[in-house]
Motif scaffolding. Structure first.
Motif, short mmCIF file in Angstrom:
data_model
loop_
_atom_site.label_atom_id
_atom_site.label_comp_id
_atom_site.label_asym_id
_atom_site.label_seq_id
_atom_site.Cartn_x
_atom_site.Cartn_y
_atom_site.Cartn_z
N GLN A 1 52.45 -4.12 -23.41
CA GLN A 1 51.04 -4.40 -23.68
C GLN A 1 50.92 -5.09 -25.03
O GLN A 1 51.87 -5.14 -25.79
N GLY B 1 49.70 -8.36 -25.45
CA GLY B 1 49.54 -9.80 -25.32
C GLY B 1 50.51 -10.58 -26.19
O GLY B 1 51.29 -10.03 -26.96
N GLY B 2 50.43 -11.91 -26.06
CA GLY B 2 51.28 -12.77 -26.87
C GLY B 2 51.02 -12.60 -28.35
O GLY B 2 51.94 -12.64 -29.17
N GLU C 1 52.85 -9.69 -29.62
CA GLU C 1 54.29 -9.96 -29.74
C GLU C 1 54.62 -10.73 -31.00
O GLU C 1 55.77 -10.68 -31.47
N SER D 1 54.08 -17.87 -23.02
CA SER D 1 52.88 -17.27 -22.45
C SER D 1 52.17 -18.15 -21.44
O SER D 1 51.78 -17.67 -20.37
N GLY E 1 52.16 -13.35 -22.41
CA GLY E 1 51.05 -12.64 -21.80
C GLY E 1 50.89 -13.08 -20.35
O GLY E 1 51.18 -14.21 -20.00
N GLN F 1 48.11 -13.27 -18.50
CA GLN F 1 46.78 -13.62 -18.05
C GLN F 1 46.55 -15.11 -17.81
O GLN F 1 45.43 -15.56 -17.67
N ALA G 1 44.57 -9.87 -17.64
CA ALA G 1 44.92 -9.55 -19.02
C ALA G 1 45.34 -8.09 -19.12
O ALA G 1 44.89 -7.24 -18.37
N THR H 1 52.05 -7.77 -20.80
CA THR H 1 52.91 -8.72 -21.50
C THR H 1 54.33 -8.55 -20.98
O THR H 1 54.83 -7.43 -20.88
#
Length: 363
Positions: free
Chosen positions: A75, A77-78, A81, A172, A191, A193, A199, A202
């Motif tokens: 989890q 998202g980009g 990260e 992503s 990610g 999404q 969304a 990840t």
């Protein structure tokens, strides 16, 4: 695939395959006779365990992920990260970042919180990936964003690093749109999404030898070694997003296009969609794409009207024509059409037809 639904060109969260949406709707209240929605399942139960297992298996098959890479469902998202990667790999030392647009610039800024970051190359205000990189021999890793969602710049081939530092790739906005050369990558993340699902999920692909390097301050739930040892179940994973992603993987596996199947089919369809849209923009004196042809993104196509006073009119007429989310990112302006995997060829054809009609009315 044709539908009465509008065509959604959002950069993310983005369009999902319509057959997947129908399947999600059909299974919403009762997944495979379990009496539960996936959203209601225990992540420790056998039902969700089978979903996770199938999702990883199909993803590995589609991308031909080698056995010495771990696939982590995480989890954050980009953007998350951007911190989690240096917490795991930098060792508090040196990190080189190649800046090719907005997202890699954000990555560099975030990594500076944990490491000595050098900008190895910078696209600046240009529109072509720089080729002269100043890489340090003792860098812990080299970071690139292989598709810049905002700027529409894409690496069509991963760089081959020769000095030993692993390549970290933020994939992503084009993951699963084309193959990945794993021989050139130490870690890739993205990610979900944009090309994969809703969304919240990840994906991280990390080579085994890069595990066990986390800084002491790295939270346990973000430590790749811990997540890998617990098969992405150290904490509650984004279960529903993983379920939808698994359906998307199955959808891609079942694709047949231009005599090709699976990932090869989706890549060819993406090539055809991008060629159609860029061809229309280039043939016009009314629209402009400023990215060098050598690194134009297949996924995110920014463009500008020569007369930007018409921007609001363009967006209003596009919406009325069933073409949604075409406004460019606020930091760049203009327009942007994101034509991810789930955008059918018919959607791009409709957009091209609208571009020509709008030019005829206002040019």
């Amino acid at each position: 695939m044709t539908s009465a639904r509008p065509f959604n060109f959002s950069a993310g969260p983005a369009v999902l395959p319509e057959p997947v949406l129908h399947q999600v709707a059909a299974e919403m209240l009762d997944w495979h006779g379990s009496g539960m929605s996936v959203m209601e399942m225990s992540h420790r139960g056998k039902e969700f365990g089978s979903i996770l297992e199938a999702a990883e298996r199909d993803l590995r098959e589609l991308l031909a992920v080698p056995a010495n890479f771990r696939v982590l469902f995480m989890q954050g998202g980009g953007l998350g990260e951007n911190a989690i990667v240096p917490l795991n790999l930098s060792r508090g030392s040196k990190v080189d970042v190649v800046v090719t647009g907005s997202w890699s610039r954000k990555s560099a800024a975030e990594a500076r919180r944990y490491a000595d970051v050098q900008i190895a190359a910078d696209i600046g205000k240009g529109h072509k990936i720089p080729t002269d990189w100043a890489l340090r021999d003792d860098a812990a890793y080299v970071h690139v964003c292989t598709n810049e969602t905002i700027d529409g710049v894409e690496f069509h081939e991963l760089p081959q690093l020769t000095h030993g530092a692993p390549l970290v790739a933020d994939v992503s906005s084009h993951v699963l749109s084309r193959p990945i050369d794993w021989s050139r990558v130490g870690l890739a993340f993205g990610g979900a999404q944009k090309n994969i699902g809703p969304a919240g999920l990840t994906l991280v692909f990390v080579r085994d030898d890069l595990l066990g390097r986390a800084l002491d301050i790295c939270p346990s739930a973000f430590n790749y070694e811990t997540v890998a040892a617990n098969q992405s179940m150290f904490n509650t994973p984004p279960t529903f997003a993983i379920y939808v992603a698994g359906l998307v993987f199955q959808w891609i596996k079942g694709l047949d296009y231009a005599g090709k199947q699976g990932l090869a089919a989706i890549e060819q369809r993406n090539i055809d969609k991008a060629a159609l849209l860029y061809g229309a923009l280039d043939a016009s004196g009314f629209y402009e794409n400023r990215v060098d042809a050598s690194c134009r993104s297949r996924m995110n196509v920014p463009f500008f009207l020569k007369d930007e006073k018409l921007n609001d009119v363009f967006l209003a007429e596009a919406k009325a024509a069933g073409l949604l989310q075409l406004k460019g990112h606020k930091s760049v302006g203009g327009m942007r059409a994101s034509i991810y995997n789930a955008m059918p060829l018919e959607g791009v054809q409709a957009l091209v037809g609208f571009l020509k009609a709008f030019e005829a009315r206002h040019g």
